[in-house]
Design an enzyme around this catalytic site. Structure first.
Site, short mmCIF file in Angstrom:
data_model
loop_
_atom_site.label_atom_id
_atom_site.label_comp_id
_atom_site.label_asym_id
_atom_site.label_seq_id
_atom_site.Cartn_x
_atom_site.Cartn_y
_atom_site.Cartn_z
N GLY A 170 -75.32 6.21 30.58
CA GLY A 170 -75.34 7.46 31.34
C GLY A 170 -76.70 7.80 31.91
O GLY A 170 -76.80 8.30 33.04
N THR A 171 -77.74 7.53 31.15
CA THR A 171 -79.09 7.86 31.62
C THR A 171 -79.39 7.11 32.92
O THR A 171 -79.88 7.69 33.89
CB THR A 171 -80.14 7.46 30.54
OG1 THR A 171 -79.88 8.24 29.37
CG2 THR A 171 -81.56 7.69 31.01
N ASN A 216 -73.19 18.76 26.68
CA ASN A 216 -73.26 17.96 25.47
C ASN A 216 -73.62 18.76 24.22
O ASN A 216 -73.42 18.30 23.12
CB ASN A 216 -74.25 16.81 25.65
CG ASN A 216 -75.56 17.26 26.23
OD1 ASN A 216 -75.60 17.86 27.31
ND2 ASN A 216 -76.64 16.99 25.54
N GLN A 267 -69.71 13.59 28.68
CA GLN A 267 -69.03 14.23 27.53
C GLN A 267 -67.58 14.58 27.87
O GLN A 267 -66.82 14.95 26.98
CB GLN A 267 -69.77 15.50 27.12
CG GLN A 267 -71.16 15.25 26.56
CD GLN A 267 -71.14 14.59 25.18
OE1 GLN A 267 -70.16 14.63 24.46
NE2 GLN A 267 -72.24 13.95 24.82
N THR A 290 -78.03 -9.73 36.28
CA THR A 290 -76.78 -10.36 35.85
C THR A 290 -75.95 -9.33 35.10
O THR A 290 -76.45 -8.66 34.20
CB THR A 290 -77.07 -11.57 34.94
OG1 THR A 290 -77.93 -12.46 35.66
CG2 THR A 290 -75.79 -12.29 34.55
N CYS A 343 -84.47 20.13 18.92
CA CYS A 343 -85.74 19.95 18.23
C CYS A 343 -85.54 19.28 16.88
O CYS A 343 -84.50 19.39 16.26
CB CYS A 343 -86.45 21.28 18.05
SG CYS A 343 -85.55 22.43 17.01
C1 LIG Z 1 -74.15 14.78 29.11
C2 LIG Z 1 -74.87 13.50 28.87
N1 LIG Z 1 -75.44 12.86 29.90
C3 LIG Z 1 -76.10 11.71 29.75
C4 LIG Z 1 -76.25 11.14 28.51
C5 LIG Z 1 -77.04 9.87 28.38
O1 LIG Z 1 -76.20 8.79 28.22
P1 LIG Z 1 -76.73 7.40 27.61
O2 LIG Z 1 -77.12 7.68 26.20
O3 LIG Z 1 -75.55 6.49 27.75
O4 LIG Z 1 -77.85 6.94 28.43
C6 LIG Z 1 -75.67 11.77 27.40
C7 LIG Z 1 -75.83 11.19 26.05
O5 LIG Z 1 -76.50 11.70 25.20
C8 LIG Z 1 -74.97 12.98 27.58
O6 LIG Z 1 -74.42 13.64 26.55
#
Ligand SMILES: Cc1ncc(COP(=O)(O)O)c(C=O)c1O
Length: 378
Positions: free
Chosen positions: A71-72, A144, A183, A241, A329
Site C-alpha cells: 500500500g505504501t 486504519n 482497510q 521483475t 505513539c
Molecule cells: C490505510 C492504509 N494505507 C496504507 C497502508 C500501508 O500499506 P503497506 O503496509 O502495505 O505498505 C496501511 C497499512 O498500515 C494502511 O492501513
C-alpha cells in the site's frame, strides 16, 4: 489459554488457499515472466490472469491495474506520480490519511481537508479548498485507526461538477480523485466506476494475502509519471521483475475476500454490536470513537478515561489478548496520533485509547473474554 488476536488492521494471517496458490511460483514456476520459452510464457499467462481477476473485482480493465509492493508504494505512486506529471498543480489530502499519503503530499503544495469529530471528511469545506490549480484530491476509503468510512461516492459526484465547470472556462487541468482502500477491501464495494475514483490503492497484507503485495488502480485517462525506472514492466509505471508469487497471492486474497465480503460484514457487524453492548454494561465509562453509523464492521476504537493505554496493552498481552493503542505513539508521553488529533480528541484521552480490530477468526466468545478482561483491568 487461546491467544486472542485483535489487531487485524495491522496484519492478517495469509489464508491457506492463498498460500497454496502462491507456492508453485517459488519453486517449479519460478521463471521470469518476461522470458521467451514456453514455461515462462505460462507464468506470464498466470500473471495476466491474476491482473484480470483484480480488474474484475474493481470493474476495471486489466491494463488499469499496476501491481506494487504494498500500500505504501501504491500511495506514493499515486501522489508523486500525479504531482510530478503536473508540477504546477496542488493537491488536497484529508487530515486522517495514512502516513504513506501524508508524507509524499508534504513534498508538494498541499492543503489538509479537516474531519468532523467522528472522523468523516467535511466535504463542504473540502470543496471550498479546491482552486483552479488543484489536480488531485486524496481521501481514504476507510480509516486504519478508527474505522470511519469516508463518503467517497458523494465526493466524486461533487468533483464531477467542478470538472464540468472547469471545462466550460477552458481550464484543462484534470482533477483526479485517489482513494486508499487498504482497510476497506475486505468489507466495502471496490467497484471503481460506482465509486467514481480515478486511482485506488489496495494491499495484500490486510486481506489475508502476503505483505508487500498490492496494486494501484490507475484509470486509463489518468496521466502519471513512474517512480521506479528500469525494464518497463507494469506499463512502464513500476519497473522490476514482477513478484509473481506475491501477485498471485494478492489476486487470490482479494477475490476470496470479496466472495466472503457480505457474510463477513454481517458476522463482524454482529460481533461489533455485541462488543459495544458488553462495553456499555460492563465498562459504562468507555467512550467509543469514530462513527457509529459509518464504520468498518471489524473496528472498535475506545477511550477508557483515566487509563494508560500502554499499561492496558501490556496487561492485555499478558492475558493472551493482542491489541493496539489508539494512537500511533509508542510511549504514552509522546504526541497522540494525527488521526485522533484531527478528530479533536485530547492528548490525555488519546493516551487512554485502544484499537481492537477483529477478523475472520474472531468469535463471540473472544469478545466476551476481552471485555471481561478489560473490565477487570480498569
Ligand atoms: C490505510 C492504509 N494505507 C496504507 C497502508 C500501508 O500499506 P503497506 O503496509 O502495505 O505498505 C496501511 C497499512 O498500515 C494502511 O492501513
Amino acid at each position: 489459554m487461546k491467544t486472542i488476536y485483535l489487531d487485524y488492521a495491522a496484519a492478517t494471517p495469509v489464508d491457506p488457499r492463498v498460500l497454496a496458490a502462491m507456492q508453485p511460483y517459488f519453486t517449479e514456476r519460478f521463471f521470469n515472466p518476461s522470458a521467451n520459452y514456453l514455461a515462462a510464457e505460462n507464468v506470464r499467462k498466470s500473471l495476466e490472469a491474476a491482473r484480470a481477476k483484480v480488474a474484475d473485482v474493481l470493474g476495471a480493465r486489466p491494463s488499469e491495474i499496476i501491481f506494487t509492493a504494498g500500500g505504501t508504494e501504491a500511495n506514493n505512486l499515486a501522489i508523486h506520480g500525479v504531482m510530478k506529471k503536473f508540477p504546477n498543480g496542488d493537491l488536497i489530502v484529508s487530515a486522517v490519511e495514512h502516513e504513506s499519503v501524508l508524507a509524499p503530499a508534504g513534498q508538494y503544495k498541499f492543503k489538509l481537508a479537516s474531519v468532523t469529530a467522528d472522523g468523516r471528511v467535511d466535504i463542504a469545506k473540502l470543496l471550498k479548498q479546491i482552486d483552479e490549480h488543484t489536480v488531485l484530491v486524496s481521501v481514504m476509503y476507510a480509516n486504519n485507526e478508527v474505522g470511519t468510512i469516508q463518503p467517497i461516492r458523494q465526493l466524486s459526484q461533487e468533483l464531477q461538477v467542478i470538472r464540468r465547470a472547469r471545462q466550460k472556462i477552458g481550464n484543462r487541468l484534470p482533477l483526479y480523485l485517489h482513494t486508499d482502500a487498504c482497510q476497506a477491501a475486505n468489507y466495502l464495494d471496490l467497484h471503481v466506476s460506482r465509486l467514481g475514483v480515478d486511482l485506488m490503492t489496495l494491499n495484500g497484507g490486510k486481506i489475508y494475502g502476503p505483505k508487500q503485495s498490492g496494486a494501484l488502480y490507475v484509470s486509463s485517462h489518468v496521466q502519471l509519471e513512474p517512480l521506479i525506472l528500469g525494464g518497463g514492466q507494469e506499463r512502464g509505471l513500476r519497473s522490476g521483475t514482477e513478484n509473481v508469487a506475491a501477485i498471485i497471492g494478492f489476486a487470490e486474497a482479494l477475490n476470496h475476500g470479496q466472495s466472503l465480503r457480505r457474510s463477513e460484514t454481517e458476522r463482524l457487524s454482529n460481533l461489533q454490536k455485541l462488543f459495544f453492548d458488553l462495553l456499555g454494561s460492563q465498562i459504562p465509562k468507555a467512550v467509543i470513537n469514530g462513527s457509529l453509523k459509518t464504520c468498518l464492521p471489524n473496528n472498535v476504537h475506545l477511550t477508557l478515561p483515566g487509563q494508560d493505554n500502554e499499561r492496558l496493552l501490556f496487561a492485555l498481552d499478558e492475558a493472551g489478548i493482542q491489541a493496539a493503542a489508539g494512537s500511533a505513539c509508542s510511549t504514552s508521553s509522546e504526541e497522540p496520533s494525527h488521526v485522533l488529533r484531527a478528530m479533536g480528541v485530547s492528548t490525555v484521552d488519546a493516551q487512554s485509547s485502544l484499537r481492537l480490530t477483529m477478523g475472520r477468526h474472531t468469535t463471540a466468545a473472544d469478545i466476551r473474554r476481552v471485555v471481561k478482561t478489560l473490565s477487570s483491568l480498569v
